[in-house]
Scaffold this active site. Structure first.
Site, PDB file in Angstrom:
ATOM      1  N   HIS A 149      58.333  78.739  46.918  1.00  0.00           N
ATOM      2  CA  HIS A 149      57.110  78.988  47.391  1.00  0.00           C
ATOM      3  C   HIS A 149      56.122  78.607  47.924  1.00  0.00           C
ATOM      4  CE1 HIS A 149      58.896  83.232  45.695  1.00  0.00           C
ATOM      5  NE2 HIS A 149      58.958  82.015  44.415  1.00  0.00           N
ATOM      6  N   CYS A 185      53.448  83.198  52.468  1.00  0.00           N
ATOM      7  CA  CYS A 185      54.300  83.698  52.345  1.00  0.00           C
ATOM      8  C   CYS A 185      55.334  84.783  52.848  1.00  0.00           C
ATOM      9  CB  CYS A 185      54.144  83.921  51.103  1.00  0.00           C
ATOM     10  SG  CYS A 185      56.493  84.915  50.071  1.00  0.00           S
TER      11      CYS A 185
END
Length: 110
Positions: free
Chosen positions: A21, A33
């Site tokens: 992430h 992201c």
């Protein structure tokens, strides 16, 4: 950090794996992201929609994991189309990495 590893042989991308992430911002507001996801899923969807190739996909919501392998037994014409789409994906990801390299890393494994 998002890590995207491309397996490349003879100048062609054969697979890629994305994991992690970005942690650029809180969930739902993380533009890094979102950008990486849009580019990678868009490329996979384009391969499936615009060529006769169905990649082998492994995915997990945990850890932001996506693995995409291009089958070896495809025609040269299909391989060229798939490669162009993957090259476009790589360029788009490199553009994101240029501005947000602290949050993502691209690895080209030869």
């Amino acid at each position: 950090m998002i890590k995207i590893t491309f397996d490349v042989a003879q100048g062609r991308i054969h697979s890629f794996t994305l994991s992690g992430h970005a942690d650029f911002a809180k969930k739902g507001s993380d533009i890094v992201c979102a950008g990486v996801s849009a580019v990678t899923f868009g490329a996979v969807n384009a391969i499936e929609s615009l060529t006769d190739v169905i990649p082998e996909i492994k995915q997990s919501g945990q850890g932001g994991y996506l693995n995409c392998v291009i089958p070896e037994d495809i025609s040269e014409s299909s391989r060229e189309k798939v490669q162009l789409l993957l090259d476009g994906m790589l360029v788009s990801l490199q553009t994101i990495e240029h501005d947000y390299g602290k949050y993502m890393k691209i690895i080209l494994r030869q």
